[in-house]
Design a protein around this motif. Structure first.
Motif, PDB file in Angstrom:
ATOM      1  N   LYS A 195       0.819  -1.218   0.000  1.00 20.24           N
ATOM      2  CA  LYS A 195       0.000   0.000   0.000  1.00 20.24           C
ATOM      3  C   LYS A 195       0.847   1.260   0.000  1.00 20.24           C
ATOM      4  CE  LYS A 195      -2.317  -1.202   3.730  1.00 20.24           C
ATOM      5  NZ  LYS A 195      -1.818  -2.586   3.918  1.00 20.24           N
ATOM      6  N   LYS A 196       2.112   1.125   0.358  1.00 22.21           N
ATOM      7  CA  LYS A 196       3.004   2.288   0.417  1.00 22.21           C
ATOM      8  C   LYS A 196       3.847   2.438  -0.840  1.00 22.21           C
ATOM      9  CE  LYS A 196       3.317   2.243   5.463  1.00 22.21           C
ATOM     10  NZ  LYS A 196       4.222   2.225   6.639  1.00 22.21           N
ATOM     11  N   LEU A 197       3.518   1.679  -1.877  1.00 24.27           N
ATOM     12  CA  LEU A 197       4.276   1.708  -3.124  1.00 24.27           C
ATOM     13  C   LEU A 197       3.385   2.109  -4.288  1.00 24.27           C
ATOM     14  CD1 LEU A 197       6.067  -1.721  -2.596  1.00 24.27           C
ATOM     15  CD2 LEU A 197       7.182   0.506  -2.467  1.00 24.27           C
ATOM     16  N   SER A 198       3.965   2.758  -5.275  1.00 23.30           N
ATOM     17  CA  SER A 198       3.223   3.066  -6.494  1.00 23.30           C
ATOM     18  C   SER A 198       3.035   1.785  -7.301  1.00 23.30           C
ATOM     19  CB  SER A 198       3.984   4.090  -7.329  1.00 23.30           C
ATOM     20  OG  SER A 198       5.190   3.517  -7.837  1.00 23.30           O
ATOM     21  N   ASP A 199       2.089   1.808  -8.224  1.00 20.68           N
ATOM     22  CA  ASP A 199       1.852   0.641  -9.066  1.00 20.68           C
ATOM     23  C   ASP A 199       3.107   0.269  -9.845  1.00 20.68           C
ATOM     24  OD1 ASP A 199      -0.058  -1.295 -10.508  1.00 20.68           O
ATOM     25  OD2 ASP A 199       0.759  -0.131 -12.175  1.00 20.68           O
ATOM     26  N   LYS A 200       3.791   1.276 -10.374  1.00 17.65           N
ATOM     27  CA  LYS A 200       5.012   1.026 -11.142  1.00 17.65           C
ATOM     28  C   LYS A 200       6.078   0.362 -10.282  1.00 17.65           C
ATOM     29  CE  LYS A 200       8.574   3.355 -13.894  1.00 17.65           C
ATOM     30  NZ  LYS A 200       9.046   4.668 -14.437  1.00 17.65           N
ATOM     31  N   LYS A 201       6.253   0.871  -9.061  1.00 18.60           N
ATOM     32  CA  LYS A 201       7.267   0.311  -8.161  1.00 18.60           C
ATOM     33  C   LYS A 201       6.886  -1.098  -7.725  1.00 18.60           C
ATOM     34  CE  LYS A 201      11.120   0.727  -5.956  1.00 18.60           C
ATOM     35  NZ  LYS A 201      12.389   0.925  -6.670  1.00 18.60           N
ATOM     36  N   ARG A 202       5.621  -1.314  -7.446  1.00 14.45           N
ATOM     37  CA  ARG A 202       5.161  -2.660  -7.060  1.00 14.45           C
ATOM     38  C   ARG A 202       5.490  -3.671  -8.138  1.00 14.45           C
ATOM     39  NH1 ARG A 202       0.438  -0.194  -4.753  1.00 14.45           N
ATOM     40  NH2 ARG A 202      -0.635  -0.419  -6.754  1.00 14.45           N
TER      41      ARG A 202
END
Length: 213
Positions: free
Chosen positions: A57-64
């Motif tokens: 939940k603490k990450l952007s979609d791209k980073k995930r």
């Protein structure tokens, strides 16, 4: 062994993890949405610890998605468990989440498709129905590496499911809100009605409020 730890007890893990070979992190995503399934992931990690892994939940979609790719490359075994909206309506969201977690453990396989049996489960805030040693850790998805990895994989997996649903149910914008009860989602419900993937138990209070009952 069935142990539940608070955040300030996290150091206890060092001792509890001793003498365990296959340590499995488990987390689920999708408790809050009004549509779609709840998805759990179980993962046994190998290799060196991956930097920047934390609660999905603490990450952007791209980073995930970048981290998910790295996790797949390093994982010794991965398993998923899914409970759809009908199961959620039948047994409630918490029980469906626990069932999905149990199924994820039962589905653990390595890259060759061989079943892997963990000897210790690290679970975000819960304990599940199994005889395997397990530890539930409050806020484990942000504090425990293995659980964070499971959190990321589960989130990406469920997001992709909802993107596929957006093609089957155009107009609901599942690709954007992933089934959560956003203003746009409720506007779509008003205009288009309920789909086969909506959680009726979640919508009950909404429609009762609208009807004044």
């Amino acid at each position: 062994m069935r142990v539940k730890l608070q955040k300030d007890q996290i150091d206890v893990l060092i001792d509890l993890k001793k003498n365990h070979k296959f340590i499995c992190g488990i987390d689920e995503v999708g408790r809050g949405p009004i549509a779609g399934p709840v998805v759990a992931c179980a993962v046994i990690m190998g290799g060196e610890k991956i930097d920047e892994v934390k609660d999905s939940k603490k990450l952007s979609d791209k980073k995930r998605r970048i981290l998910a790719s790295n996790i797949y490359d390093n994982a010794l075994a991965i398993g998923y468990g899914i409970c759809d909206n009908k199961v959620i309506d039948d047994i409630n969201i918490r029980q469906a989440s626990l069932l999905a977690m149990k199924e994820a453990v039962l589905n653990l396989k390595d890259k060759l498709g061989h079943r892997i049996y963990p000897d210790l489960l690290l679970i975000d805030a819960e304990l599940i129905d199994t005889e395997i040693d397990q530890i539930g850790i409050i806020s484990g998805d942000d504090l425990v590496y293995q659980i964070s990895c499971a959190s990321i994989l589960a989130k990406v997996y469920r997001d992709d499911l909802m993107i596929e649903y957006s093609k089957k149910y155009p107009g609901y914008m599942f690709e954007a809100h992933k089934g959560y009860g956003t203003k746009k989602h409720y506007e779509s419900l008003e205009k288009l009605g309920v789909t086969d993937i909506h959680r009726l138990s979640f919508l009950k209070k909404y429609y009762e409020k609208r009807s004044g009952s």
